[in-house]
Enzyme design. Structure first.
Site, PDB file in Angstrom:
ATOM      1  N   GLY A 186       0.850  -1.192   0.000  1.00 52.00           N
ATOM      2  CA  GLY A 186       0.000   0.000   0.000  1.00 52.00           C
ATOM      3  C   GLY A 186       0.876   1.229   0.000  1.00 52.00           C
ATOM      4  CB  CYS A 187       0.357   4.603   1.390  1.00 53.03           C
ATOM      5  SG  CYS A 187       1.262   6.145   1.633  1.00 53.03           S
ATOM      6  CG  PHE A 188       6.029   4.552  -0.907  1.00 51.25           C
ATOM      7  CD1 PHE A 188       5.612   5.817  -0.546  1.00 51.25           C
ATOM      8  CD2 PHE A 188       6.559   4.384  -2.181  1.00 51.25           C
ATOM      9  CE1 PHE A 188       5.716   6.899  -1.410  1.00 51.25           C
ATOM     10  CE2 PHE A 188       6.670   5.456  -3.056  1.00 51.25           C
ATOM     11  CZ  PHE A 188       6.244   6.725  -2.667  1.00 51.25           C
ATOM     12  CD1 TRP A 189       5.272   8.449   1.872  1.00 53.18           C
ATOM     13  CD2 TRP A 189       3.337   9.360   2.483  1.00 53.18           C
ATOM     14  NE1 TRP A 189       5.035   9.505   1.043  1.00 53.18           N
ATOM     15  CE2 TRP A 189       3.852  10.095   1.395  1.00 53.18           C
ATOM     16  CE3 TRP A 189       2.115   9.745   3.029  1.00 53.18           C
ATOM     17  CZ2 TRP A 189       3.193  11.193   0.855  1.00 53.18           C
ATOM     18  CZ3 TRP A 189       1.454  10.828   2.495  1.00 53.18           C
ATOM     19  CH2 TRP A 189       1.991  11.550   1.422  1.00 53.18           C
TER      20      TRP A 189
END
EC number: 1.8.4.11
Length: 162
Positions: A9-12
């Site tokens: 998902g969102c890499f952050w």
């Protein structure tokens, strides 16, 4: 040192989670396994890259087995092209490897999940291709923006695996 590439998902949030674990030497967010050798945040829809983190770790401190336990703790392995509120192919889940031994271990996890739940996980297992570092503002994003968006409970990194 060893390296594995995880799309969750969102890499952050994936980066923020793994950066807290002992034995993780470095994290780099980027784009992997798309159709081209060049992309950017603005182009990943067209190039079909997945938001991915490159994890460099010390196998004397943390094993790939432990890393994968953490990975499957923070993703929904059955969700297709979505994690949390993030939707789109760039948010697909995947384990991308350079070492066949890593693929064998990861396949064992996928087989175990399939057996336990009676359905195939949506996690892609592929050799790494076309990893491109994300733009500087994405690197260590949650460390620079502690109140930034994250679909993962980062406090789980402090909770021992059972």
């Amino acid at each position: 040192m060893k390296t594995i590439y995880l799309a969750g998902g969102c890499f952050w949030g994936v980066e923020g989670y793994f950066a807290q674990l002992e034995g993780i030497i470095d994290t780099t967010v980027g784009y992997a396994n798309g159709r081209t050798e060049v992309t950017s945040y603005e182009l990943i829809g067209a190039t079909d890259h997945a938001e991915t983190i490159e994890l460099t770790y010390d196998p004397k401190v943390i094993s790939l087995d432990t890393i994968l336990q953490h990975y499957f703790r923070i993703i929904d392995p059955f969700s297709v092209n979505q994690q949390g509120n993030d939707r789109g192919r760039q948010y697909r889940t995947g384990i991308f490897y350079r070492d066949e031994a890593d693929a064998t271990l990861a396949q064992g996890y996928l087989d175990s999940i399939s057996h336990s739940y009676g359905k195939e996980p949506a996690v892609i297992l592929e050799p790494l291709t076309h990893f491109i570092d994300a733009e500087d503002y994405h690197q260590d994003y949650l460390a620079k923006n502690p109140n930034g968006y994250c679909h993962i409970d980062l406090n789980l990194a402090k909770v021992p695996l059972t």
